[in-house]
Design an enzyme around this catalytic site. Structure first.
Site, PDB file in Angstrom:
ATOM      1  CG  ASP A 189     -33.272  84.931  73.874  1.00 25.85           C
ATOM      2  OD1 ASP A 189     -34.149  84.416  74.603  1.00 25.85           O
ATOM      3  OD2 ASP A 189     -32.964  84.467  72.763  1.00 25.85           O
ATOM      4  CB  ALA A 190     -32.741  85.839  80.248  1.00 22.97           C
ATOM      5  CE  LYS A 191     -35.408  80.901  74.574  1.00 26.10           C
ATOM      6  NZ  LYS A 191     -34.487  81.820  73.918  1.00 26.10           N
ATOM      7  NE  ARG A 192     -31.671  84.122  84.003  1.00 27.24           N
ATOM      8  CZ  ARG A 192     -30.684  84.203  83.102  1.00 27.24           C
ATOM      9  NH1 ARG A 192     -30.799  83.653  81.915  1.00 27.24           N
ATOM     10  NH2 ARG A 192     -29.543  84.826  83.409  1.00 27.24           N
TER      11      ARG A 192
END
Lengths: 266, 266
Positions: free
Chosen positions: A91-94
Site C-alpha cells: 500500500d504505497a500510493k505511488r
C-alpha cells in the site's frame, strides 16, 4: 497471483479479508518495543495468528519508511515471511512520470516480491502503464477513498459525473479485470451500487471497515459478484486489538469474527 | 529552510536551478557500476561538480527504492551529503489518509533530513495536512504535471475550470506561501500565465526542462515574481550529460550554461 488463484483462496477459506500491517513502533505492545527486530517480530506473530482466516496482507509502506533503513529492512523481511498462498499488497500510493513509475514497479514487483501495489491516478495514463506492464502482477488504483478529503476532488462533479467516476471509467480501459483493481472506501457505501455498475468485473480493495467505521455487511451486499470481487481490509482494529502480551491471540479472535461474518455473505 | 533563506541563495548565486538525482544504476558510467557504493559515489561527484551553480537537489525516491535496502541507504547518504545551503527535495509523490501521511512526513522530514516533499492531491485535504503541520518544512503539491497523462484528469474541465485549477485554488487555502509550493510542468507553458494569476505568491517546482523539452526562457518570463518564485529542475540532461569518466565535468558545464541563462532572467 492470478485472479483464479486468489478466488480459490477466498472460497476455500470463506474469507475475503486482507489484514493491513500498518505497524507503528509506538503502538505495538510494550514488551516488544525493546526487541532488536520489533516491527518484524510483531508482524511475524500477527501473521502466524491470522493467516488461516485471511487471504491477503497489505503492508502500508509509510510506517516502514518512517523508521528509515531499519524500517525498509523490516518490510523486506515481512513480505518474505507472508505465505505464498496470500496476496501481498504494497500500500504505497505511488505514481509519477513513466520512467519513474517504472522504477517504482521494479521496487515493489521485482526487488520486493509483492503481488500488487496501490497507485494514485492524478498524473494519468502514462503514470500507471508501467505498473500494468507487469502483467503477472496487480495494479490497484485509487477510485473513491475512505477519508473525509474524498469530498475535495474525488467527489467533485465535472458535468454530471464525479471525478472518481471519470477515473474509474477512464482507467478501466488501461488494464483488464485480471490485472487492475480499484480502491473503494467502505465509508462510501452510498456509492457502491453505482460503482459496481461502472466497473462490473473488477476486484475492489476496500479499506475503511474497523476503526474508520464502514459496514462489512453493506459493502458486501452491494459490491460482491460471482467470484467475490472484493478484498476487505482491516488494519488497526486487528493488529491493535490488544496492547498486551496477548495481542496475537486477540488479533486472531477478531479475524475469526470477520471470517465468520464473511462466510455468511459469500 | 525559510523562503527568505532560499531566495537569498537564489539571488546570491543568480540561479534557481534544482538538479534531479534520478540516479539509475544502469545509466551511470561503466567505470562506476562496479563501485561498492556506486549510487552514492555518482551522486557525490555530481554534487561536488554542480553545487556552486544550483540552489537545490531533488532526490527521486523511486530510483533508490528500486534497489531495495542498498538504495535506501544511498538515499540517506546522499541527503546527508548535500550542503546545508541547498534546498533538499524528496520527490516522492506521497499522499494517503491522515495517520499514514503523518508517517510519510516523519520519514522524509525527521528520519531523513529533507526540506521538502512532493505530494499528490487526489485524496484531498486530510491527506496533505500532516505534511503542512511541519511548518518549518515545505510541501510541494502536484498542480499541472509535465507528462502526457496530464490530459487525462488534470486538464479535464469541471464547469469552466480544469481539475488542476480547482486543485490550485482549493489547496492554496491549506498552507501558506511560506510552506506550500506547487509542481507545474515546464511543458505546460501555455497555462503558466493563468497559473500565476491563480497563485500569485507561491513558489513553483518546475520539472520538464531538458530531456522533456520545456523552455526555460518561456516559463521564466511567465512565472517569475519579485523574489523569483520558481525552482527549475533538470535531471537527466545534467546527470547523464556524459557516460564517460568525465561525467561530472560535463554535468558541471551543462549546469553552468543553465545558471548563465538564469542570471539573464533574474
Amino acid at each position: 497471483m492470478t485472479r483464479k488463484q486468489l478466488t480459490e483462496q477466498i472460497f476455500s477459506k470463506k474469507s475475503y479479508l486482507c489484514i493491513g500491517l500498518d505497524t507503528d513502533i509506538t503502538k505495538i505492545p510494550k514488551h516488544l518495543q525493546s526487541h532488536p527486530d520489533a516491527i518484524f517480530e510483531f508482524n511475524r506473530q500477527i501473521i502466524d495468528a491470522t493467516k488461516d482466516y485471511c487471504v491477503s496482507y497489505k503492508i502500508n509502506t509509510a510506517f516502514y519508511e518512517a523508521l528509515g533503513l531499519k524500517g525498509w529492512e523490516a518490510m523486506e523481511k515481512t513480505v518474505n515471511y507472508i505465505p505464498a498462498t496470500h496476496f501481498k499488497i504494497a500500500d504505497a500510493k505511488r505514481g509519477d512520470i513513466g520512467n519513474t513509475s517504472a522504477q517504482y514497479a521494479k521496487a515493489f514487483f521485482e526487488t520486493l516480491n509483492f503481488d500488487a501495489i496501490t497507485v494514485a491516478p492524478y498524473m494519468g495514463e502514462d503514470s500507471i502503464k508501467p505498473f500494468l506492464e507487469h502483467t503477472d502482477k496487480w495494479t490497484i488504483l485509487l477510485g473513491l477513498t475512505s477519508n473525509a478529503g474524498a469530498k475535495d476532488f474525488e467527489l467533485q462533479k465535472s458535468g454530471d459525473e464525479y471525478l472518481y467516476e471519470k477515473v474509474l471509467k477512464t482507467a478501466s480501459g488501461w488494464g483488464t479485470t485480471d490485472n487492475l483493481m480499484f480502491v473503494i472506501g467502505a465509508t462510501q457505501a452510498d456509492e457502491f451500487t453505482n460503482i459496481r455498475k461502472l466497473t462490473p468485473g473488477h476486484f475492489y480493495l476496500v479499506p475503511g471497515v474497523g476503526t474508520q467505521g464502514g459496514s462489512l455487511k453493506e459493502i458486501s451486499k452491494k459490491a460482491m459478484i460471482d467470484d467475490c470481487g472484493i478484498l476487505v481490509n482491516v488494519s488497526r482494529a486487528v493488529i491493535y486489538a490488544s496492547n498486551g502480551e496477548d495481542f496475537a491471540d486477540e488479533a486472531s479472535l477478531i479475524v475469526q469474527q470477520y471470517q465468520e461474518e464473511m462466510s455468511l455473505y459469500l
